[in-house]
Write a protein that holds these residues in place. Structure first.
Motif, PDB file in Angstrom:
ATOM      1  N   THR A 209       0.824  -1.204   0.000  1.00  0.00           N
ATOM      2  CA  THR A 209       0.000   0.000   0.000  1.00  0.00           C
ATOM      3  C   THR A 209       0.860   1.257   0.000  1.00  0.00           C
ATOM      4  O   THR A 209       1.800   1.370   0.775  1.00  0.00           O
TER       5      THR A 209
ATOM      6  N   ALA B 264       1.964   4.954   0.842  1.00  0.00           N
ATOM      7  CA  ALA B 264       1.809   5.721   2.081  1.00  0.00           C
ATOM      8  C   ALA B 264       0.901   6.927   1.860  1.00  0.00           C
ATOM      9  O   ALA B 264       0.051   7.240   2.703  1.00  0.00           O
ATOM     10  N   GLU B 265       1.076   7.608   0.742  1.00  0.00           N
ATOM     11  CA  GLU B 265       0.291   8.807   0.455  1.00  0.00           C
ATOM     12  C   GLU B 265      -0.514   8.593  -0.812  1.00  0.00           C
ATOM     13  O   GLU B 265       0.006   8.100  -1.811  1.00  0.00           O
ATOM     14  N   ARG B 266      -1.776   8.960  -0.752  1.00  0.00           N
ATOM     15  CA  ARG B 266      -2.673   8.731  -1.885  1.00  0.00           C
ATOM     16  C   ARG B 266      -3.285  10.047  -2.339  1.00  0.00           C
ATOM     17  O   ARG B 266      -3.583  10.928  -1.537  1.00  0.00           O
TER      18      ARG B 266
ATOM     19  N   THR C 178      -4.513  15.099  -0.689  1.00  0.00           N
ATOM     20  CA  THR C 178      -3.714  13.897  -0.443  1.00  0.00           C
ATOM     21  C   THR C 178      -3.999  13.431   0.982  1.00  0.00           C
ATOM     22  O   THR C 178      -4.274  14.244   1.879  1.00  0.00           O
ATOM     23  N   LEU C 179      -3.941  12.121   1.177  1.00  0.00           N
ATOM     24  CA  LEU C 179      -4.147  11.581   2.517  1.00  0.00           C
ATOM     25  C   LEU C 179      -3.361  10.280   2.660  1.00  0.00           C
ATOM     26  O   LEU C 179      -2.948   9.661   1.676  1.00  0.00           O
ATOM     27  N   THR C 180      -3.151   9.893   3.891  1.00  0.00           N
ATOM     28  CA  THR C 180      -2.473   8.628   4.173  1.00  0.00           C
ATOM     29  C   THR C 180      -3.436   7.596   4.742  1.00  0.00           C
ATOM     30  O   THR C 180      -3.157   6.404   4.686  1.00  0.00           O
ATOM     31  N   ASP C 181      -4.557   8.049   5.288  1.00  0.00           N
ATOM     32  CA  ASP C 181      -5.534   7.139   5.877  1.00  0.00           C
ATOM     33  C   ASP C 181      -6.860   7.274   5.146  1.00  0.00           C
ATOM     34  O   ASP C 181      -7.582   8.265   5.328  1.00  0.00           O
TER      35      ASP C 181
END
Length: 314
Positions: A77, A79-81, A99-102
């Motif tokens: 996965t 880390a940053e999406r 952008t988010l990580t969770d």
């Protein structure tokens, strides 16, 4: 070997009025492999996928996963999406990004408000802001749903990316496998079928200028399918290509016949008659279908411009 897309093309099945329906798109970057039901069969936590699917039901929001074109090795996965939200209804078209990580943070959004076109929940909830680059070009490539999407969509996405086009992403599902390769362009929300790289470049060039290419267009996802067909018929009848010029304001009737009222930003109105027919002869609606089907098709039978008096009365 014949595929559902070659059969559909050979039978000259019309594409107008076949776009997916969503007033707002919520797109989450998810690298790696996708299963047929990508929200629950990818590297995204399936619990999150199920919760997103349930939370968006009835809101007008459609969630899809996206990834950059190229190889999709199973590397775990990111880390940053990247996340995008796009509202497609004319008069309030916008495209935001964050952008988010969770990914769980998406569940904190007011999805009903997002479906109505209120971008404040996206901006405040995810520290998002306006997307400042080119329009997004989303190419359906999920071969686990239908092999045509992989056989035709993935080479198209790769060719577009290699040509230097920005904003190109692979997407999990746009419906209408038999129209592969299928593309959605945001923020205006027009979907296309049976596209080639040169036509996508023309579509993208127009989108940058706020224009719509009618040829090969499946419709605007902001409208239900009779409205999609009616709006495209008006565009063709009057030669209108401005993206936000036309709005579907009313749809009367029920399957298999509707009367759709389409308005222009300059005040003109049209009444469009749309009939639902069954495609013949029966054909595979997807490569995975075990039986042949007769998919519904939207047929425009009349386009009539209304006088000012008749428009006000309606």
């Amino acid at each position: 070997m014949s595929t559902c897309s070659t059969v559909s093309r050979d039978l000259d099945e019309p594409v107008a009025g076949t776009a997916p329906v969503a007033r707002t798109w919520l797109l989450l970057e998810q690298p790696g492999p996708w299963g047929a039901e990508a929200l629950t069969s990818s590297h995204l936590d399936p619990e999150i996928g199920r919760a997103l699917k349930a939370a968006t039901k009835g809101t007008g929001v459609r969630v899809a996963l996206i990834r950059r074109p190229g190889r999709h090795a199973d590397r775990g996965t990111a880390a940053e999406r990247r996340v995008y939200a796009a509202h497609t209804a004319p008069g309030n078209v916008w495209l935001g990004t964050a952008t988010l990580t969770d990914p769980r943070r998406l569940l904190d959004l007011d999805l009903a408000a997002l479906g109505r076109g209120d971008r404040r929940t996206f901006d405040s909830g995810l520290d998002g802001g306006p997307h400042g680059g080119d329009p997004l070009v989303l190419v359906c490539t999920n071969g686990k749903r239908d092999r045509c999407c992989a056989l035709l969509g993935r080479p198209l996405a790769a060719e577009l990316a290699a040509s230097g086009a920005e904003g190109v992403w692979e997407v999990t599902h746009l419906g209408g496998h038999r129209f592969s390769p299928t593309v959605l362009v945001l923020p205006h929300g027009y979907a296309y079928g049976r596209v080639q790289a040169h036509s996508v470049k023309e579509i993208l060039h127009g989108a940058r200028e706020g224009r719509i290419v009618v040829e090969g267009c499946r419709g605007n996802t902001a409208w239900e399918r009779p409205g999609q067909a009616a709006e495209l018929a008006v565009r063709a009848a009057v030669g209108e290509d401005a993206a936000q010029a036309l709005t579907v304001v009313r749809t009367d009737g029920a399957a298999p016949r509707w009367e759709v009222t389409v308005t222009h930003a300059d005040g003109r109105h049209w009444r469009v008659r749309v009939a639902q027919g069954a495609s013949a002869p029966p054909r595979p609606e997807s490569c995975g279908a075990s039986v042949l089907g007769s998919p519904a098709r939207m047929e425009v039978t009349a386009v009539r411009e209304l006088s000012v008096t008749a428009a006000l009365a309606s």
